[in-house]
Design an enzyme around this catalytic site. Structure first.
Site, short mmCIF file in Angstrom:
data_model
loop_
_atom_site.label_atom_id
_atom_site.label_comp_id
_atom_site.label_asym_id
_atom_site.label_seq_id
_atom_site.Cartn_x
_atom_site.Cartn_y
_atom_site.Cartn_z
NE ARG A 325 -2.83 -0.12 3.26
CZ ARG A 325 -4.05 -0.66 3.16
NH1 ARG A 325 -5.03 0.03 2.59
NH2 ARG A 325 -4.30 -1.87 3.62
CE1 TYR A 370 -10.60 -5.48 4.57
CE2 TYR A 370 -9.98 -4.01 2.79
CZ TYR A 370 -9.94 -5.26 3.38
OH TYR A 370 -9.26 -6.27 2.77
CB CYS A 397 -28.42 -3.53 -7.46
SG CYS A 397 -28.90 -2.85 -9.04
CE1 TYR A 427 -3.70 -5.43 -0.69
CE2 TYR A 427 -3.22 -3.30 0.30
CZ TYR A 427 -2.87 -4.61 0.05
OH TYR A 427 -1.69 -5.10 0.54
#
Ligand SMILES: *Cc1c(COP(=O)(O)O)cnc(C)c1O
Length: 469
Positions: A325, A370, A397, A427
């Site tokens: 990340r 998350y 939806c 991610y």
């Protein structure tokens, strides 16, 4: 460390956002630390990344799209390489490919001199397609199949992080069959729960990864690996979670891992040459986040490791870390087009504006999965209008299909405007899905005023090609 800035905000009439969210002085400002280094507002007020305006990008490649600032990515990779290269006689940096991997990105990682972690046969295939040097690849996974292990051995990957007794047996047999020695690290549960969202905390006891220290499993794994002639034990591996902002969790992890290394020396007379402390270094998604930089992380981790080794009279093992990340996250933003705008009345006379964009939980599942926070800005123009609390939602939806829970956007945001969300390099594309048969967006790289596609947009034909009924 998170700064909580309650107070002023609640004085603002109708502000129903979280306490950390500030009403911006200038709704067009790009909040520092969230955007790729090459992002700026041009003279006409549009967002530009790597010298290219997002309007031009949208016209050429369509929306939604992920826009990667190549120079920003390379700079962050190089900062980790240099910061960790400068401590303890040199530590290795493995880019965690699961954050985002493509052939081009694997080449950048190779160019910048980093190593690469993969955790499936598919990620390994990308690395090999990029001709990534196999000796600089690490293979992870709690349930690697025999075929994945076999491919890794055939390719000559540099290390395999073993995660179960079944895998140790399987790998010993396969390596013997190949007539090679597999270099392994043992994934260790150090019993630390990083201060992060529960689903991404991975070193406490009640989860699927690794061997427990407390239960004696690590000691048994060490015995079995040392007893297998086709396995070469490099050391222990620990990964305590993700989106971690300080080094205290790593301190406990290093202490417990090095306690085990000392026991291994006492029991077997071997000093394990390596120690991997994993990844999980946090980035800023909104104004509430204040992450560390690679130099401070490297210095902090080096000091912890050196201190523990002194205490045990151990030689300092070669350290490695696995940031994903922190390298790719901030290099990328997602550009969407606004399709509808609705104002929803809340209790007490307040209201919330719902700005719906042409993507959502298919290209960024993190908000739904998350409860992640993101930020965003009006990207196709600057605005003089007053900021209003807005929620950016997708087109799927599901009422949980939210991209940005709370952000101030100018009150005149309208259909056809472009919205950009920073911090979407990690991610997002790697976790993208095709829910509602919405094809996945392309990844567009910008650099020095030019743009090119490195992962093309998925089409309905791509999706229908799988449907053989
Ligand atoms: C996910 C993961 C990483 C990378 O985590 P980031 O939060 O992206 O830095 C590193 N190592 C292992 C073993 C992982 O599972």
């Amino acid at each position: 460390m998170r700064a909580h800035e309650a107070g002023v905000l609640h004085a603002e009439a109708g502000h129903r956002g979280p306490s950390w969210l500030r009403v911006p002085d200038d709704v067009n400002a790009l909040y520092p630390g969230l955007w790729p280094a090459g992002a700026e507002r041009g003279a006409d007020g549009t967002l530009r990344v790597g010298g290219v305006g997002v309007g031009e990008l949208a016209a050429e490649f369509g929306t939604p799209m992920y826009v990667v600032d190549e120079q920003d990515f390379r700079t962050r990779a190089a900062e980790f390489r240099d910061a960790f290269g400068a401590v303890l006689g040199g530590a290795d940096v493995y880019y965690a490919g699961k954050a985002f991997l493509s052939v081009e990105v694997a080449r950048w990682i190779a160019d910048e001199g980093l190593c690469l972690d993969v955790c499936s046969g598919g990620e390994l295939a990308v690395a090999l397609r990029a001709e990534f040097p196999p000796e600089r690849i690490g293979l992870h996974g709690n349930n690697k199949s025999s075929s994945e292990l076999d491919r890794a051995l055939a390719a000559g990957v540099g290390r395999i992080i073993v995660d179960s007794f079944d895998e140790i047996d399987r790998l010993a047999q396969l390596a013997g069959g190949h007539g090679v020695t597999a270099r392994v690290l043992i994934r260790t549960k150090v019993g630390v729960e990083a201060h992060t969202h529960e689903y991404i905390a991975t070193a406490h006891e009640d989860q699927k990864f690794g061997f427990s220290i407390a239960g004696g499993e690590v000691a048994e794994a060490v015995r079995r690996v040392l007893a297998a002639p086709a396995l070469d034990l490099l050391g222990l591996h620990s990964h305590i979670g993700s989106q971690i902002y300080d080094t205290s969790g790593f301190e406990v992890a290093a202490r417990r891992a090095l306690d085990v290394q000392a026991d291994v020396r006492d029991e077997h007379g071997v000093e394990l040459p390596e120690l991997d402390l994993g990844g999980g270094f946090g980035i800023a998604y909104t104004s509430q986040d204040d992450p560390s930089n690679p130099s401070d992380l490297a210095a902090g981790l080096a000091e912890i490791v050196a201190h523990e080794c002194r205490g045990h009279g151990l030689a300092v093992p070669r350290l490695s870390v696995e940031p994903g990340r922190a390298i790719v996250g901030p290099s990328t933003c997602t550009v969407y087009e606004v399709g509808t705008v609705k104002t929803v009345e809340l209790d007490g006379g307040a209201s919330r504006r719902y700005v719906a964009v042409d993507g959502g939980m298919s290209d960024n599942i993190r908000t739904a999965l998350y409860d992640a926070d993101y930020s965003c800005t009006l990207a196709s123009r600057a605005s003089e209008a007053a900021p209003v609390l807005s929620r950016v939602v997708g087109k799927h939806c599901e009422s949980g299909d939210v991209v940005v829970k709370d952000e101030f956007l100018p009150s005149d945001v309208a259909v056809g405007d472009l919205i950009a969300v920073p911090g979407t390099g990690a991610y997002c594309r790697s976790m993208a899905n095709t829910y509602n048969h919405v094809p996945r967006p392309p990844v567009v790289v910008v650099r020095d005023g030019t743009a090119r596609v490195i992962v093309r947009r998925e089409t309905e034909d791509d999706l229908l090609a799988l449907d053989v009924g």
